[in-house]
Write a protein that holds these residues in place. Structure first.
Motif, short mmCIF file in Angstrom:
data_model
loop_
_atom_site.label_atom_id
_atom_site.label_comp_id
_atom_site.label_asym_id
_atom_site.label_seq_id
_atom_site.Cartn_x
_atom_site.Cartn_y
_atom_site.Cartn_z
N PHE A 1 8.85 -8.23 3.15
CA PHE A 1 8.21 -6.55 4.07
C PHE A 1 9.02 -5.87 4.66
O PHE A 1 10.08 -7.32 5.11
CB PHE A 1 6.36 -8.08 4.34
N GLY B 1 3.06 -4.38 12.95
CA GLY B 1 2.21 -4.85 11.78
C GLY B 1 2.55 -6.26 11.39
O GLY B 1 1.77 -7.21 11.29
N THR B 2 3.50 -6.13 11.02
CA THR B 2 4.14 -7.02 9.74
C THR B 2 4.70 -8.19 11.02
O THR B 2 5.00 -9.23 10.49
CB THR B 2 5.48 -6.58 8.82
N GLY C 1 1.96 -9.98 11.84
CA GLY C 1 1.41 -11.22 10.36
C GLY C 1 2.53 -12.38 10.14
O GLY C 1 1.66 -13.08 10.18
N ALA D 1 1.80 -14.82 12.47
CA ALA D 1 0.59 -15.51 12.77
C ALA D 1 0.11 -16.16 11.35
O ALA D 1 -0.02 -17.56 11.96
CB ALA D 1 -0.50 -14.32 12.88
N ASP D 2 1.01 -16.19 10.44
CA ASP D 2 0.76 -16.68 8.80
C ASP D 2 2.07 -16.93 8.21
O ASP D 2 1.47 -16.63 7.16
CB ASP D 2 -0.30 -15.57 8.14
N HIS E 1 1.16 -19.10 5.06
CA HIS E 1 0.19 -18.63 3.55
C HIS E 1 0.43 -17.42 2.80
O HIS E 1 0.98 -17.85 2.20
CB HIS E 1 -0.92 -18.42 4.88
N LEU E 2 1.95 -16.91 3.88
CA LEU E 2 2.93 -15.35 2.97
C LEU E 2 3.81 -16.19 2.25
O LEU E 2 4.04 -15.30 1.59
CB LEU E 2 3.35 -14.76 3.86
N ILE F 1 -0.49 -8.05 4.72
CA ILE F 1 0.14 -9.19 5.67
C ILE F 1 -0.64 -9.77 6.47
O ILE F 1 -0.89 -10.74 6.46
CB ILE F 1 1.71 -8.77 6.48
N CYS F 2 -2.05 -9.03 6.55
CA CYS F 2 -3.31 -9.33 7.23
C CYS F 2 -4.14 -9.81 7.15
O CYS F 2 -5.35 -10.40 7.33
CB CYS F 2 -3.40 -8.57 8.90
N ARG G 1 -3.56 -9.84 0.52
CA ARG G 1 -3.65 -10.89 0.35
C ARG G 1 -3.83 -11.79 1.99
O ARG G 1 -4.49 -13.14 1.70
CB ARG G 1 -3.13 -11.91 -0.52
N GLY G 2 -3.54 -11.22 3.14
CA GLY G 2 -3.49 -12.00 4.46
C GLY G 2 -5.01 -11.96 4.69
O GLY G 2 -5.70 -11.68 4.26
N THR G 3 -4.62 -13.64 5.22
CA THR G 3 -5.98 -13.96 6.13
C THR G 3 -5.54 -14.06 7.69
O THR G 3 -6.85 -14.39 7.97
CB THR G 3 -6.06 -15.86 5.64
N VAL G 4 -4.66 -12.69 8.01
CA VAL G 4 -5.52 -13.09 9.53
C VAL G 4 -6.20 -12.10 10.26
O VAL G 4 -7.03 -12.47 11.30
CB VAL G 4 -3.41 -12.21 9.91
#
Lengths: 338, 114
Positions: free
Chosen positions: A293, A298-299, A302, A305-306, A309-310, B39-40, B50-53
């Motif tokens: 990324f 923002g990245t 994100g 937080a995740d 998943h990423l 990303i979110c 395809r972010g899910t935040v």
């Protein structure tokens, strides 16, 4: 198939082939193509590739011509093609000479790209880890070592030596525009020499399957004018910046409170661990998560937080318990660490 | 075959051809890719988004409220995508490094998602 239909078929097939070839060639530019070398070492490899390609094309043409001759030429010529002499020349002498010459040439090219000789003034340690790159500028003069991640900055116009190891499994480093690829092997040290002629950003990636996120293990080589490189290195030696806004200060506190320091270092704070990437100057990097990324507020938020998943299976947990404002604050703090 | 392959690279339900509002949806989509909003968020038509935040942005033009807080109007959306915390300090969506024109393009793209 009647003659007009056949002609049309050939015509259409020809056009499709032409479009296909165009697409293939169009795909050869970009910031990660061995066919667009950006330094003397990349150029020597590209030259070798083009010589092999041209040679193979000529040999292919000759073999096809011989096939036609063996099929349609006058009997006298066809007889000669079947003699022991013709077989010895075309089947033994020619391949031995050509392949031996190619071997010697190839070995000479490899020696300049992977040899331990020709060391430049800059030597950089790169460790392959699942699935990112730890980059260490050990200057050996007692100065503060500079440790960064997923980005290798080099000065232009000089050979740079990368000293390569791996922390877990075998990885392979490949920056197509600057050098050949070389394995990074746990317990062994290999060296790769690369050189960029001009300032620029050159993408590289892991070229040896190393687990689930192998495809997401990329990085950037950033070539800078020697003076700019020295300035950059001096900046990187300094500890992390102090927060300049209330949000950044809130982020610094949240960063420490939530235990980010259990895996990360920000020099100048109590975060001193080295399991994950050193974040002392993370705000100055082009990408996060090993080239996945771009690096922005923002990245960063994100990713924190995740991350699972990423990039499932990577070492960074998803911090799902953070409140929105904390997340923003940590992202603002990390982004300010330039 | 080649056509199909190339067509698959564009994709997405964006109906930018039919767009007659302010901003440029196609340019907005490029901004969204560049700064990786995906990303979110799940964002139709944007590769890898395809972010899910945060919430999915599928059918965003049909949405009544932005983030459950503001009427989904173009000018408000333009400000929200650039500086969400100025409306809501508790939001996890940070201030983003885009210009006002880019924010208009992004809003145009989101308003083209039906």
């Amino acid at each position: 198939m009647s003659p007009p239909t056949f002609t049309r078929f050939v015509d259409r097939a020809g056009r499709r082939l032409a479009v296909g070839l165009l697409l293939v060639v169009a795909g050869c530019g970009g910031d990660q193509s061995a066919l667009a070398p950006a330094g003397p070492i990349g150029l020597s490899i590209a030259t070798l590739a083009w010589i092999m390609f041209a040679g193979a094309a000529v040999i292919f043409g000759v073999v096809m011509a011989l096939t036609v001759i063996a099929w349609l030429a006058p009997l006298r010529v066809r007889r000669w093609l079947g003699t022991s002499r013709a077989v010895a020349i075309g089947g033994i002498a020619f391949p031995v000479v050509v392949l031996s010459a190619l071997l010697v040439y190839g070995l000479c090219v490899t020696r300049t790209t992977a040899g331990s000789e020709g060391t430049g003034p800059v030597s950089i340690n790169v460790v392959g880890e699942q699935w990112w790159w730890r980059v260490n500028y050990a200057q050996g003069d007692g100065a503060q070592p500079v440790i960064t991640a997923n980005e290798i900055r080099i000065p232009t116009g000089t050979p740079v030596r990368l000293v390569l190891t791996a922390a877990d499994v075998i990885h392979s480093i490949w920056i197509p525009r600057l050098a050949g690829k070389l394995d990074m092997i746990p317990g062994r040290t290999t060296t790769l020499v690369l050189e960029a002629a001009d300032p620029g950003v050159y993408r590289g990636q892991c070229a040896e399957y190393c687990g689930a996120q192998h495809a997401q293990m990329a990085f950037f080589v950033v070539a800078m004018e020697p003076q700019a490189f020295d300035d950059w290195l001096a900046t990187q030696r300094s500890p992390g910046r102090k927060p300049a806004t209330p949000l950044q200060e809130e982020g610094r506190q949240a960063f420490l409170r939530h235990g980010c320091g259990a895996c990360h270092t920000v020099r100048g704070t109590s975060a001193m661990e080295t399991l994950g990437p050193d974040l002392t100057h993370v705000g100055s990097r082009l990408s996060i998560a090993a080239g996945m990324f771009p690096n922005n507020a923002g990245t960063l938020a994100g990713w924190i937080a995740d991350a699972q998943h990423l990039k499932p299976g990577n070492g960074m947990p998803s911090f799902e318990m953070l409140r929105g404002q904390e997340l923003r604050a940590i992202a603002a703090y990390l982004g300010s660490l330039e | 075959m080649v056509l199909l392959t190339v067509a698959a690279c564009g994709g997405g339900p964006s109906s930018s051809a039919a767009w007659d509002g302010p901003g440029d949806p196609a340019a907005g989509k490029r901004v969204i890719s560049r700064i990786a909003c995906g990303i979110c968020h799940v964002i139709p038509g944007v590769a890898g988004a395809r972010g899910t935040v945060g919430p999915s942005l599928e059918g965003f033009a049909e949405r009544n409220l932005i983030a459950g807080r503001l009427p989904n109007e173009f000018e408000l959306l333009t400000r929200w995508v650039r500086d969400a915390p100025s409306f809501d300090p508790a939001t996890g969506m940070p201030e983003l490094p885009i210009s006002e024109d880019e924010a208009r393009d992004v809003a145009a793209y989101l308003h083209s998602l039906r």
